[in-house]
Design a protein around this motif. Structure first.
Motif, short mmCIF file in Angstrom:
data_model
loop_
_atom_site.label_atom_id
_atom_site.label_comp_id
_atom_site.label_asym_id
_atom_site.label_seq_id
_atom_site.Cartn_x
_atom_site.Cartn_y
_atom_site.Cartn_z
N HIS A 7 -10.34 43.85 43.21
CA HIS A 7 -10.56 45.27 42.96
C HIS A 7 -9.38 46.07 43.48
O HIS A 7 -8.86 45.79 44.56
N ARG A 9 -7.63 50.38 43.32
CA ARG A 9 -7.81 51.79 42.93
C ARG A 9 -6.44 52.42 42.73
O ARG A 9 -5.53 52.21 43.52
N GLY A 12 -6.00 58.42 38.78
CA GLY A 12 -6.40 58.44 37.39
C GLY A 12 -5.25 58.69 36.43
O GLY A 12 -5.20 58.11 35.34
N ARG A 43 -12.27 48.66 33.82
CA ARG A 43 -11.75 49.92 34.35
C ARG A 43 -12.87 50.96 34.38
O ARG A 43 -13.64 51.07 33.44
N ARG A 44 -12.91 51.72 35.48
CA ARG A 44 -13.91 52.79 35.63
C ARG A 44 -13.24 53.95 36.35
O ARG A 44 -12.62 53.78 37.39
N THR A 45 -13.40 55.15 35.78
CA THR A 45 -12.81 56.33 36.39
C THR A 45 -13.90 57.17 37.04
O THR A 45 -14.94 57.42 36.44
N GLU A 46 -13.63 57.57 38.28
CA GLU A 46 -14.50 58.47 39.04
C GLU A 46 -13.64 59.64 39.48
O GLU A 46 -12.82 59.49 40.40
N GLY A 47 -13.79 60.77 38.83
CA GLY A 47 -12.98 61.93 39.19
C GLY A 47 -11.50 61.64 39.00
O GLY A 47 -11.07 61.29 37.91
N GLU A 48 -10.73 61.73 40.08
CA GLU A 48 -9.28 61.53 40.03
C GLU A 48 -8.86 60.09 40.32
O GLU A 48 -7.67 59.80 40.36
N THR A 50 -9.18 55.89 39.49
CA THR A 50 -9.57 54.86 38.54
C THR A 50 -9.62 53.52 39.26
O THR A 50 -8.68 53.14 39.95
N HIS A 51 -10.74 52.83 39.09
CA HIS A 51 -10.96 51.51 39.68
C HIS A 51 -10.65 50.45 38.63
O HIS A 51 -11.04 50.59 37.47
#
Length: 101
Positions: A7, A9, A12, A43-48, A50-51
């Motif tokens: 994983h 980060r 974004g 890929r997953r984006t949370e706010g600013e 991206t994971h």
């Protein structure tokens, strides 16, 4: 079969560039290592932020060691990773694959 997960980060705004970087570096190295059975890039984006979650599949721990070295539970990084990653997570996780479909 063994699944290896990693994983990371990134900001974004750098997500697409980081994915392109992964295609040039780690994904090619996975594919060229005997015993690798493939990779999934999620890929997953949370706010600013991206994971990225990478799941690689391997024939054995010996195949993983051929890619990662003897300390195979440590994450393997490339010099330019620091240009993208917000931090370097030190370890990966391994799972025994019981079934696939």
């Amino acid at each position: 079969m063994i699944a290896r997960t990693w994983h990371g980060r990134v900001a974004g705004a750098q997500a697409d560039a980081y994915h392109a970087y992964l295609l040039r570096t780690g994904l090619g190295d996975y594919a060229s290592t005997p015993g690798n059975r493939g990779v999934q890039v999620l890929r997953r984006t949370e706010g600013e932020i991206t994971h990225f979650l990478l799941i690689t599949l391997w024939d054995s721990l010996d195949a993983i060691r051929a890619f990662a070295g003897p300390d195979y539970e440590r994450a393997r990084y490339y010099p330019e990773d620091d240009d993208y990653l917000l931090e370097r997570e030190p370890f990966v996780t391994h799972y025994e694959v019981l079934s696939t479909s």
